[in-house]
Motif scaffolding. Structure first.
Motif, short mmCIF file in Angstrom:
data_model
loop_
_atom_site.label_atom_id
_atom_site.label_comp_id
_atom_site.label_asym_id
_atom_site.label_seq_id
_atom_site.Cartn_x
_atom_site.Cartn_y
_atom_site.Cartn_z
N LEU A 214 -10.42 -12.40 7.41
CA LEU A 214 -10.92 -11.67 6.26
C LEU A 214 -10.22 -10.32 6.08
CD1 LEU A 214 -14.77 -12.16 6.79
CD2 LEU A 214 -13.37 -13.30 5.06
N ASP A 215 -9.98 -9.97 4.85
CA ASP A 215 -9.70 -8.60 4.43
C ASP A 215 -10.27 -8.50 3.02
OD1 ASP A 215 -8.91 -6.03 4.13
OD2 ASP A 215 -6.76 -6.41 4.27
N ASP A 216 -11.61 -8.57 2.95
CA ASP A 216 -12.31 -8.77 1.69
C ASP A 216 -13.46 -7.78 1.53
OD1 ASP A 216 -11.43 -11.69 0.52
OD2 ASP A 216 -11.32 -11.63 2.71
N ALA A 217 -13.65 -7.33 0.29
CA ALA A 217 -14.79 -6.49 -0.05
C ALA A 217 -15.91 -7.36 -0.59
CB ALA A 217 -14.39 -5.44 -1.07
N PHE A 218 -17.14 -6.94 -0.30
CA PHE A 218 -18.33 -7.67 -0.73
C PHE A 218 -19.24 -6.73 -1.51
CE2 PHE A 218 -16.67 -9.90 2.90
CZ PHE A 218 -16.85 -11.24 2.60
N GLY A 219 -19.89 -7.27 -2.53
CA GLY A 219 -20.82 -6.52 -3.34
C GLY A 219 -22.12 -7.27 -3.52
N ASP A 220 -22.91 -6.84 -4.49
CA ASP A 220 -24.24 -7.44 -4.72
C ASP A 220 -24.99 -7.52 -3.39
OD1 ASP A 220 -26.37 -8.51 -6.04
OD2 ASP A 220 -25.46 -10.47 -6.40
N VAL A 221 -25.00 -6.39 -2.69
CA VAL A 221 -25.57 -6.32 -1.35
C VAL A 221 -27.09 -6.19 -1.44
CG1 VAL A 221 -25.71 -4.89 0.73
CG2 VAL A 221 -23.48 -5.37 -0.31
N THR A 222 -27.80 -6.96 -0.62
CA THR A 222 -29.25 -6.88 -0.53
C THR A 222 -29.61 -6.53 0.91
OG1 THR A 222 -29.47 -8.59 -2.23
CG2 THR A 222 -31.43 -8.06 -0.95
N PRO A 223 -29.71 -5.23 1.21
CA PRO A 223 -29.97 -4.82 2.60
C PRO A 223 -31.34 -5.29 3.07
CG PRO A 223 -29.21 -2.97 1.25
CD PRO A 223 -29.56 -4.07 0.32
N GLN A 251 -16.58 -3.67 3.16
CA GLN A 251 -15.32 -4.37 3.38
C GLN A 251 -15.34 -4.94 4.79
OE1 GLN A 251 -12.61 -4.30 1.12
NE2 GLN A 251 -11.01 -5.24 2.37
N VAL A 252 -14.87 -6.18 4.94
CA VAL A 252 -14.75 -6.79 6.26
C VAL A 252 -13.29 -7.16 6.49
CG1 VAL A 252 -15.49 -8.63 7.81
CG2 VAL A 252 -17.10 -7.70 6.12
N PHE A 253 -12.76 -6.69 7.61
CA PHE A 253 -11.35 -6.91 7.95
C PHE A 253 -11.27 -7.40 9.38
CE2 PHE A 253 -7.56 -4.80 9.95
CZ PHE A 253 -6.61 -5.67 9.45
N THR A 254 -10.59 -8.51 9.58
CA THR A 254 -10.37 -9.02 10.93
C THR A 254 -8.89 -9.01 11.26
OG1 THR A 254 -10.21 -11.33 10.17
CG2 THR A 254 -12.40 -10.54 10.84
N THR A 255 -8.57 -8.73 12.52
CA THR A 255 -7.19 -8.77 12.98
C THR A 255 -7.15 -9.24 14.42
OG1 THR A 255 -5.17 -7.50 13.44
CG2 THR A 255 -7.27 -6.31 13.60
N PRO A 256 -6.20 -10.12 14.77
CA PRO A 256 -6.02 -10.50 16.18
C PRO A 256 -5.12 -9.55 16.92
CG PRO A 256 -4.54 -11.80 14.82
CD PRO A 256 -5.32 -10.91 13.87
N ILE A 286 -16.00 -3.34 9.85
CA ILE A 286 -17.06 -3.53 8.85
C ILE A 286 -17.24 -2.17 8.20
CG2 ILE A 286 -19.38 -4.37 8.42
CD1 ILE A 286 -19.31 -5.76 11.14
N GLU A 287 -16.78 -2.03 6.97
CA GLU A 287 -16.53 -0.73 6.37
C GLU A 287 -17.47 -0.45 5.20
OE1 GLU A 287 -12.36 -0.81 5.23
OE2 GLU A 287 -12.01 -2.35 6.75
N PRO A 288 -18.37 0.52 5.32
CA PRO A 288 -19.21 0.89 4.18
C PRO A 288 -18.39 1.59 3.10
CG PRO A 288 -19.56 2.42 5.98
CD PRO A 288 -18.64 1.36 6.51
N MET A 289 -18.66 1.26 1.84
CA MET A 289 -17.95 1.88 0.72
C MET A 289 -18.95 2.17 -0.41
SD MET A 289 -14.41 -0.37 0.46
CE MET A 289 -15.25 -1.77 -0.29
N THR A 290 -18.76 3.30 -1.06
CA THR A 290 -19.60 3.62 -2.21
C THR A 290 -19.08 2.99 -3.49
OG1 THR A 290 -18.43 5.66 -2.78
CG2 THR A 290 -20.25 5.82 -1.17
#
Length: 321
Positions: A214-223, A251-256, A286-290
């Motif tokens: 993953l290197d993707d941003a996510f929205g429509d978050v329901t905490p 944003q979620v980013f994974t790297t090996p 796991i990156e919080p973004m405004t």
């Protein structure tokens, strides 16, 4: 020899889980270490190298990318420096190499500050602060941005922490993200749309980290109790990201290829793919973004701060046993 990340602010606190420690850096106000009772909750890195993959740094006045570094203000084109030249983008704001100064400090907290001066592509003046506070179950982070200019200033906030439960291989953790949409990207990693999550991108029921790329941003978050994302170990322990209402994206980013060990060189930290295989590990940010990527162009969740106004936003890391 002076550390590449500048002064190291060591925070300590007794918690119900055992002693907690955080190390925050002068440069980029990065979280270099966060551990409770000897268990690392973020990915550590040596003080003598720049933060690998931007580990733990503060992203202001925008997170993620602005395509071609180009946007419009009052009908005039604004051209930012292309800080990601390979992909021809401006990335992660204007403070990633900035030395912050200390405003205040206690045993378990530190407040650091940095200025954003008007420059090419961003003709605005901001004063920023970030406070790191150890608490009983982890870390609370509070950002403040004050507009010191004469006109409204656009701003968004992000950070780049890598999460882990240090005595468990990251591949064995399960990731849950309470988000119903994501932002696909093109070959230059610029956002092309916002779509409902589906398949491997639907993380609401949890997926093993070893299966993710993953290197993707996510929205429509329901905490759930402010928690937006959680890593769960096989024994039930969790490390979670919580966000207040100012942070509706993650944003979620994974790297090996996250470099590990004390013998890293500056070059290997800057170019992690050159690190020998035995000195790499799987890591997940796991990156919080405004606001999502390219918000200066889309306007999506972009905050316009009025002159002499201060905007405050918070997030944190929560550990359960």
């Amino acid at each position: 020899m002076r550390a590449s990340t500048g002064e190291q602010f060591v925070l300590t606190r007794s918690t119900p889980f055992g002693p907690a420690e955080a190390i925050i850096t002068e440069v980029a106000a990065s979280i270099r270490t966060l551990r409770i009772n000897g268990v690392d909750l973020t990915q550590p890195y040596p003080e003598h190298v720049p933060p690998p993959f931007g580990c733990g740094i503060v992203l202001v006045p925008w997170p993620n990318r602005i395509e071609d570094g180009l946007w419009q203000h009052d009908g005039q084109p604004q051209q930012l420096v292309l800080s990601e030249p390979k992909l021809h983008n401006a990335i992660h704001g204007l403070l990633v190499h900035t030395a912050y100064w200390m405003v205040s400090r206690t045993d378990d907290s530190v407040t650091l500050a940095a200025s954003v001066f008007p420059e090419r592509g961003y003709p605005f003046a901001l004063e920023t602060q970030v406070t790191y506070q150890l608490v009983d179950d982890g870390l609370t982070v509070t950002h403040e941005i004050r507009n010191e200019g004469a006109t409204p200033a656009p701003a968004a906030i992000g950070t780049h922490p890598f999460f882990q439960i240090g005595d468990v291989p990251t591949k064995d953790l399960t990731l849950t993200v309470h988000a119903a949409s994501r932002f696909p990207v093109d070959e230059r990693l610029n956002v092309s749309a916002e779509v409902p999550v589906e398949g491997r991108f639907d993380l609401r029921a949890g997926q093993k980290v070893e299966t993710l790329k993953l290197d993707d941003a996510f929205g429509d978050v329901t905490p759930i109790d402010q928690v937006t994302a959680t890593l769960t170990a096989p024994d039930g322990r969790t490390v979670s990201l919580w966000q207040d209402e100012n942070f509706p994206y993650v944003q979620v980013f994974t790297t090996p290829n996250f470099p590990v060990g004390d013998n890293l060189t500056v070059m290997n930290a800057l170019e992690p793919d050159t690190t020998p295989p035995e000195s790499r590990t799987l890591a997940i940010a796991i990156e919080p973004m405004t606001a999502p990527a390219d918000a200066f162009n889309s306007g999506q969740s972009l905050r316009w701060i009025e002159p002499e106004q201060t905007w405050t936003a918070s997030w944190g890391i929560r550990y359960t046993v």
